[in-house]
Design a protein around this motif. Structure first.
Motif, short mmCIF file in Angstrom:
data_model
loop_
_atom_site.label_atom_id
_atom_site.label_comp_id
_atom_site.label_asym_id
_atom_site.label_seq_id
_atom_site.Cartn_x
_atom_site.Cartn_y
_atom_site.Cartn_z
N LYS A 1 0.82 -1.21 0.00
CA LYS A 1 0.00 0.00 0.00
C LYS A 1 0.85 1.26 0.00
O LYS A 1 0.47 2.29 -0.57
CB LYS A 1 -0.92 0.02 1.23
N ASN A 2 2.02 1.20 0.63
CA ASN A 2 2.89 2.36 0.72
C ASN A 2 3.85 2.49 -0.45
O ASN A 2 4.65 3.44 -0.49
CB ASN A 2 3.68 2.32 2.04
N THR A 3 3.79 1.54 -1.38
CA THR A 3 4.68 1.59 -2.54
C THR A 3 4.24 2.69 -3.51
O THR A 3 3.07 2.78 -3.86
CB THR A 3 4.66 0.22 -3.26
N LYS A 4 5.18 3.51 -3.91
CA LYS A 4 4.87 4.60 -4.84
C LYS A 4 4.75 4.09 -6.27
O LYS A 4 4.07 4.71 -7.10
CB LYS A 4 5.95 5.68 -4.76
N GLY A 5 5.41 2.99 -6.56
CA GLY A 5 5.39 2.45 -7.91
C GLY A 5 4.40 1.32 -8.06
O GLY A 5 3.32 1.32 -7.47
N LYS A 6 4.80 0.32 -8.84
CA LYS A 6 3.92 -0.82 -9.12
C LYS A 6 4.39 -2.07 -8.36
O LYS A 6 5.51 -2.12 -7.86
CB LYS A 6 3.91 -1.10 -10.62
N VAL A 7 3.51 -3.06 -8.33
CA VAL A 7 3.86 -4.37 -7.79
C VAL A 7 4.31 -5.23 -8.96
O VAL A 7 3.59 -5.38 -9.94
CB VAL A 7 2.66 -5.02 -7.07
N PRO B 1 -1.90 -1.61 -9.33
CA PRO B 1 -1.18 -1.73 -10.60
C PRO B 1 0.00 -2.70 -10.50
O PRO B 1 0.86 -2.56 -9.62
CB PRO B 1 -0.70 -0.29 -10.86
N SER B 2 0.02 -3.68 -11.38
CA SER B 2 0.99 -4.77 -11.30
C SER B 2 1.36 -5.27 -12.69
O SER B 2 0.61 -5.09 -13.64
CB SER B 2 0.41 -5.95 -10.50
N PHE B 3 2.53 -5.91 -12.76
CA PHE B 3 2.89 -6.61 -14.00
C PHE B 3 3.84 -7.75 -13.68
O PHE B 3 4.36 -7.86 -12.57
CB PHE B 3 3.48 -5.65 -15.04
N PHE B 4 4.05 -8.62 -14.65
CA PHE B 4 4.86 -9.82 -14.49
C PHE B 4 6.17 -9.69 -15.26
O PHE B 4 6.20 -9.19 -16.38
CB PHE B 4 4.09 -11.05 -15.02
N ASP C 1 9.21 0.60 -7.13
CA ASP C 1 8.40 -0.61 -7.22
C ASP C 1 8.67 -1.55 -6.05
O ASP C 1 9.66 -1.39 -5.32
CB ASP C 1 8.67 -1.35 -8.53
N ILE C 2 7.81 -2.52 -5.88
CA ILE C 2 8.05 -3.61 -4.94
C ILE C 2 7.90 -4.92 -5.70
O ILE C 2 6.94 -5.09 -6.47
CB ILE C 2 7.08 -3.53 -3.73
N VAL C 3 8.87 -5.82 -5.54
CA VAL C 3 8.92 -7.04 -6.36
C VAL C 3 8.62 -8.26 -5.49
O VAL C 3 9.26 -8.48 -4.46
CB VAL C 3 10.30 -7.19 -7.03
N ILE C 4 7.64 -9.05 -5.94
CA ILE C 4 7.30 -10.30 -5.28
C ILE C 4 7.93 -11.44 -6.07
O ILE C 4 7.56 -11.70 -7.21
CB ILE C 4 5.78 -10.48 -5.19
N CYS D 1 14.75 -1.21 -5.12
CA CYS D 1 13.34 -1.51 -4.80
C CYS D 1 13.24 -2.49 -3.64
O CYS D 1 14.19 -3.18 -3.30
CB CYS D 1 12.65 -2.08 -6.04
N LYS D 2 12.08 -2.54 -3.02
CA LYS D 2 11.81 -3.50 -1.96
C LYS D 2 11.45 -4.85 -2.57
O LYS D 2 10.93 -4.92 -3.70
CB LYS D 2 10.65 -3.01 -1.08
N THR D 3 11.71 -5.91 -1.81
CA THR D 3 11.45 -7.26 -2.31
C THR D 3 10.66 -8.08 -1.30
O THR D 3 10.79 -7.90 -0.08
CB THR D 3 12.76 -8.00 -2.63
N ILE D 4 9.83 -8.98 -1.83
CA ILE D 4 9.04 -9.90 -1.02
C ILE D 4 9.34 -11.32 -1.49
O ILE D 4 9.15 -11.63 -2.67
CB ILE D 4 7.53 -9.63 -1.17
N GLY D 5 9.79 -12.17 -0.59
CA GLY D 5 10.02 -13.58 -0.92
C GLY D 5 8.74 -14.37 -0.69
O GLY D 5 8.21 -14.37 0.42
N PHE D 6 8.25 -15.02 -1.72
CA PHE D 6 6.99 -15.77 -1.67
C PHE D 6 7.35 -17.25 -1.86
O PHE D 6 7.68 -17.69 -2.97
CB PHE D 6 6.09 -15.26 -2.79
N THR D 7 7.33 -18.05 -0.78
CA THR D 7 7.86 -19.40 -0.83
C THR D 7 7.27 -20.26 0.28
O THR D 7 6.67 -19.75 1.23
CB THR D 7 9.40 -19.37 -0.67
#
Length: 198
Positions: free
Chosen positions: A37-43, A68-71, A89-92, A115-121
């Motif tokens: 929610k606090n990300t200024k860019g995209k997911v 707003p997101s993209f792959f 951006d924030i990257v998952i 950018c910030k990162t999220i590990g999804f595992t």
């Protein structure tokens, strides 16, 4: 002829969702949601293989519900597609094992971008989980196919958890039918909404 086999797989996936729900770290998920929610860019969703397909679907769901997101494909990222990503951006990064090279090789370049990162595992002690800013960890015991190998339960859990986060974000934005219609004017959904939103 195949009824028992079909039911076995469905039951395994159903049970796995219940197990995941009981073991989620909701405090950490709330941190992830607030970070998004606090990300200024995209997911940005990044993955390969079956996880990559889940990433594509989640990016589409996030986008259509107000985030707003993209792959980005994990392999293509290191061949120039990292240029799509900015420090805002924030990257998952999605990898069931948390060790997929085509995914983890992007962690340091993403740090360099800023950018910030999220590990999804599913592996909380994996390289991916230990080297990202935030973590989304889901738990499961075994894949649903007869060999226990094909991404079935793992991909379903990632999809369900990703959908849940997208919907929680959308609700937090007070996203309305009129907003959904702006992004989805065509198809059966668009046609139905056009009667309510015009």
């Amino acid at each position: 002829m195949y009824k028992t086999d079909l039911e076995n797989v469905i039951n395994k996936e159903y049970d796995a969702i219940s197990l995941m729900k009981a073991n989620l770290d909701y405090e950490e998920i709330e941190k992830v949601i607030n970070a998004i929610k606090n990300t200024k860019g995209k997911v940005v969703f990044l993955g390969v293989g079956k996880s990559g397909h889940i990433c594509e679907k989640l990016a589409a769901t996030f986008s259509s519900t107000g985030t707003p997101s993209f792959f980005v494909h994990g392999t293509e990222a290191c061949h120039g597609d990292l240029g799509m990503i900015t420090k805002d951006d924030i990257v998952i990064l999605l990898s069931n094992s948390g060790t997929t090279k085509e995914v983890t090789q992007n962690i340091n370049p993403l740090r360099n971008i800023g950018c910030k990162t999220i590990g999804f595992t599913s592996k909380k002690d994996s390289y991916l989980a230990k080297n990202t800013d935030y973590q989304l960890i889901y738990h499961f015991e075994k894949e649903a196919d007869h060999l226990g190998l094909a991404p079935t339960v793992s991909s379903t859990l990632a999809l369900v958890l990703g959908d849940a986060i997208a919907c929680a974000l959308s609700k937090s934005y007070d996203f309305k039918k009129e907003d959904f219609f702006k992004f989805h004017p065509n198809g059966a959904l668009g046609e139905a909404l056009s009667k309510e939103c015009k």
